[in-house]
Design a protein around this motif. Sequence first.
Motif, short mmCIF file in Angstrom:
data_model
loop_
_atom_site.label_atom_id
_atom_site.label_comp_id
_atom_site.label_asym_id
_atom_site.label_seq_id
_atom_site.Cartn_x
_atom_site.Cartn_y
_atom_site.Cartn_z
N MET A 42 0.77 -1.36 0.07
CA MET A 42 0.06 0.04 0.13
C MET A 42 0.88 1.44 0.14
SD MET A 42 -3.06 -0.83 2.88
CE MET A 42 -3.41 -2.42 3.14
N VAL A 43 2.05 1.02 0.37
CA VAL A 43 2.89 2.30 0.47
C VAL A 43 3.15 2.92 -1.03
CG1 VAL A 43 5.27 3.05 1.09
CG2 VAL A 43 4.05 1.52 2.58
N PRO A 44 2.92 4.18 -1.27
CA PRO A 44 2.90 4.97 -2.38
C PRO A 44 4.32 5.50 -2.66
CG PRO A 44 2.03 6.47 -0.89
CD PRO A 44 2.07 5.28 -0.15
N ALA A 45 4.75 5.54 -3.93
CA ALA A 45 6.35 6.01 -4.24
C ALA A 45 6.21 7.46 -3.96
CB ALA A 45 6.66 5.62 -5.73
N ASP A 46 7.40 7.91 -3.58
CA ASP A 46 7.66 9.43 -3.11
C ASP A 46 7.17 10.38 -4.20
OD1 ASP A 46 8.49 8.52 -0.59
OD2 ASP A 46 10.61 8.56 -0.82
N SER A 47 7.94 9.77 -5.33
CA SER A 47 7.58 10.86 -6.40
C SER A 47 6.55 10.73 -7.20
CB SER A 47 8.99 10.56 -7.55
OG SER A 47 8.72 9.14 -7.88
N ASN A 48 5.57 9.49 -7.11
CA ASN A 48 4.43 9.56 -7.75
C ASN A 48 3.41 8.70 -6.68
OD1 ASN A 48 2.14 9.06 -9.37
ND2 ASN A 48 3.72 8.23 -11.06
N GLN A 49 2.38 9.41 -6.35
CA GLN A 49 1.46 8.88 -5.42
C GLN A 49 0.46 7.79 -6.10
OE1 GLN A 49 0.88 9.44 -2.00
NE2 GLN A 49 2.90 10.00 -1.87
N MET A 50 0.74 7.65 -7.35
CA MET A 50 -0.30 6.94 -8.32
C MET A 50 0.69 5.48 -8.40
SD MET A 50 -2.67 8.66 -8.75
CE MET A 50 -3.92 7.82 -9.75
N GLU A 51 1.66 5.20 -7.93
CA GLU A 51 2.47 3.95 -8.00
C GLU A 51 2.69 3.60 -6.80
OE1 GLU A 51 5.45 4.26 -10.83
OE2 GLU A 51 4.23 4.78 -12.67
N PRO A 52 2.80 2.49 -6.60
CA PRO A 52 3.35 1.67 -5.42
C PRO A 52 5.02 1.50 -5.39
CG PRO A 52 2.93 -0.06 -6.97
CD PRO A 52 2.53 1.12 -7.51
N MET A 53 5.47 1.94 -3.89
CA MET A 53 6.85 2.13 -3.77
C MET A 53 7.43 0.61 -3.85
SD MET A 53 9.17 3.74 -0.51
CE MET A 53 8.48 5.48 -1.00
N PHE A 54 6.67 -0.31 -3.30
CA PHE A 54 7.14 -1.69 -3.18
C PHE A 54 6.40 -2.38 -4.01
CE2 PHE A 54 8.18 0.32 0.85
CZ PHE A 54 9.43 0.60 0.85
N LYS A 55 6.76 -2.44 -5.41
CA LYS A 55 6.08 -3.25 -6.42
C LYS A 55 6.17 -4.78 -6.17
CE LYS A 55 5.09 -3.40 -11.33
NZ LYS A 55 5.00 -5.01 -11.22
N ASP A 56 7.30 -5.28 -5.70
CA ASP A 56 7.60 -6.78 -5.70
C ASP A 56 6.56 -7.25 -4.40
OD1 ASP A 56 9.79 -6.77 -7.39
OD2 ASP A 56 11.08 -6.62 -5.82
N CYS A 57 6.19 -6.34 -3.47
CA CYS A 57 5.00 -6.64 -2.44
C CYS A 57 3.90 -6.93 -3.14
CB CYS A 57 5.15 -5.82 -1.53
SG CYS A 57 6.85 -5.97 -0.22
N LEU A 58 3.59 -5.79 -3.86
CA LEU A 58 2.15 -5.86 -4.71
C LEU A 58 2.25 -7.22 -5.54
CD1 LEU A 58 -0.34 -4.50 -5.32
CD2 LEU A 58 0.64 -3.14 -7.00
N ASP A 59 3.29 -7.36 -6.09
CA ASP A 59 3.27 -8.60 -7.15
C ASP A 59 2.94 -9.92 -6.21
OD1 ASP A 59 3.64 -6.83 -9.28
OD2 ASP A 59 5.79 -7.45 -9.40
N TRP A 60 3.59 -9.87 -4.99
CA TRP A 60 3.39 -11.18 -4.22
C TRP A 60 1.74 -11.23 -3.88
CZ3 TRP A 60 1.42 -12.68 0.36
CH2 TRP A 60 1.42 -13.62 0.83
N VAL A 61 1.17 -10.27 -3.70
CA VAL A 61 -0.13 -10.12 -3.02
C VAL A 61 -1.13 -10.69 -4.30
CG1 VAL A 61 -2.33 -8.70 -2.77
CG2 VAL A 61 -0.02 -8.69 -1.48
#
Length: 842
Positions: A42-61
């Motif tokens: 759920m943590v958003p990227a610093d530069s872009n609130q529209m993308e996840p910071m930790f995409k690997d975690c989202l992929d795992w979900v």
Amino acid sequence: MDLSKVSIEALVKCINEEMMFSDIDPYSFVSPSAYDTAWLAMVPADSNQMEPMFKDCLDWVVNNQTKEGFWGEHDAHGNPTLESLPATLACVVALKKWNLMTENAEKGLAFIRANAEKVLGGYRHQFPRWFAIVFPGMIELARKTGLDLDFPDHLQELLTDVFFERQRILENENAGGPYPPLLSYLEALPSFYAINEEDIIMNLKGDGSLFQSPSATARAFMASGNKDCLAYLQSLVKTCTNNGVPPTYPMDEELVKLGLANQLQRLGLAEHFTRQTEDILTQVYKNYKRELPSEKSCSFTSVASQLYKDSLAFRLLRMHGYNVSPSSLCWFLNDRGILDHIEKNHEFFSSVMLNVYRATDLMFPGEYELEEARSFSRKVLEKVVTKGTGLDNDPFSKSSNFQRMIEHELSLPWVARLDHLEHRAWIEENEMNALWPGKTSFHRLSSAKNEKLVQLAVADYEFRQSIYKREMAELKSWCLKWGLSDMGFGREKTMYCYFASSSSLSLPYDSDIRLIVAKSAILITVADDFFDMEGSLDELTFLTDAVRRWDARGLSGHSKVIFEALDNLVKETAAKHLQQQGTDTSCFLKQIWVETFDSWLVEAKWSKSGSFPSTDEYLRNGMTSIAAHTVVLPAAWFLKSSVRNAGISLAAEYETVTKLTMLIPRLLNDIQSYQKEMEDGKMNYVLLYMKENPDAGIDDSIAFIRELLDKKRKELMKHALMDGLSDLPIESRQLHLSCMKVFQMFFNSSNRYDSNTDMIQDIQKAIYVPIDVGTGTWKPLVPLPSQSGSKKEFQTITSHRLVLRSFKYQNKRIVGYQASLPVARRAHVNFFIRPSCRLSFA
């Protein structure tokens, strides 16, 4: 070579190569937490609130939703657990936040709607503390995210109960309250629970985490943007690449290794990984010696994991002969605050206290700290069991399984349990891959790795069963050949004797020890009964003289049968030992049997003359007549580190560990047999103690003997496990300990050895019934081989829905299954199935 043995060896090699015991990565050994992984997703990227910071975690979900639609834990049958409800909501929220996998999110919500009532129903008014905090928080977060939960009306009452329990917790506790503190659940706390950024910063650990909780730290970073929190999360994701997020970070690598070593031992796999286990314990012991008990962290936030680790380390190190001090485990007793805290939160600490209690099984004389720890942990566990459903408040247990586990430990001491059956129970235990407690669930051994260990454990257990069945048949043939099966008097205990010898110690597959021990025990039973109930004093004297001369001339009838069987056993044992070890043991074997027959004759003379020896005189003779050393010493010579290294000594020079192994069974036997022996006019220590102490009653005499037994058991434990107290090698000393445990099993709370039915279920599980690893497949009992000479004409053995019946009809023994199964919900049909039928119910 047997194909089963080849496959076992191949699997051992595969596990060794895959698990890399020498360089364990703790994060690959521990199952990820779906709940914590979702929070990092759920943590958003610093530069872009529209993308996840930790995409690997989202992929795992995205990739780890079950086919049933949930995320998180399930039991051995694949059924969702309580933890799956908040985990599934957290994962659905993560998908919704990034507009991903709408179908998967809907499937997750459908699972919640369809299963929440069933999962929650067993916890009505008894919701675990962690769940009452986390689940309402996830419901509120899901609604805030715009998800339509649309819970059915009949579920609303249960949800109201959960929210009410959360309100009670928040009103009665503050951020510094019971472990885990409320702030460790930051991600789930409601908006009205005022926690500001200053509270967060004040509670950050040196590594930037909030109580080393990935989910709480993720929420802390999203709320504060704290750089230390970010560094912690980045380190976490880098360390756990592609593995999902663990419940705690960083993890204690040593604790993971201890958990693995414990798992290998409890599954019965220790002999396959001896070197690997020793490497783990050697490193743990080095650190143990460097760390003083006073240096242990006693903060409430670490008490559970520290105690869990210390209890595992103490038990494993002591079991393997390391010199460990009780203070390494008992440090918590010195802090009244910790004791009060554990008692107040006894449900949470139940699994920890169970391991503390198990560690105190290995207690030596004078270790009063361990006695205090055992008393305290037992009190906590009894409180947990008394609450019944309150066991569900422990986030690391399923109430019914865990309650049975606690009751098993409390009701039957470790010294009265046999290794083989303990291994089976652990293999079949649904929650056996649990390692140590976390915030909302156990840290668990990776499912993939644990499945291979269980696969090996099942293969090993069932291969042993095939060996045991073959040896059992061989033993019955031996008894028939030498006329021991149907003497016409006394006890026929072929199965009991072999069961005890095969189940008490994990001997190598091809060990001769099992049959030597079983044959010796059978012969001892037959001869002892002949001296007790059948032979005249002249017959007994003549037989004893023949054994002294080792000459059967003049013997006839039962005396001749007994001597010829004994002569065969001694010759067979001596020949095998000469072949394997190069030492002729004939003289010592004869000497030890002469001692035994002499002691039986002394008891027979006391009984038939009505004379009363002193308690000291009785014990000196009784230690020999119980014949424990007659079994254990010849068997010990066949171990790899044979007793030949210490020399084979005569009775006057027996080691202390052997003398204790002779004394303890005598006392155990006398406590359980004094009533029968009083009726038969025989000697017994319980009765003799009362004679020498006129003011003492039966209860006083038994209490005195139990106190003596407790002292002597601790002495035996120390001599069996610790180097430097005996010239015998460790394997021989452990065989002595195993022998004592067999007698404790037989005489722990009754005389099970003399019962015709008490042991049947255990024998079935040890030798005949295939193992059940929780797959849902129901396996019926197999019929036991009939025992000729048994006075019991009718036996009933109940397992699941099937009853095994054994009875005589027209002088023929009929053995089969009788079952009563429901038909059309109202009627029942009874049927009888002969053993040749093979049944399996899904």
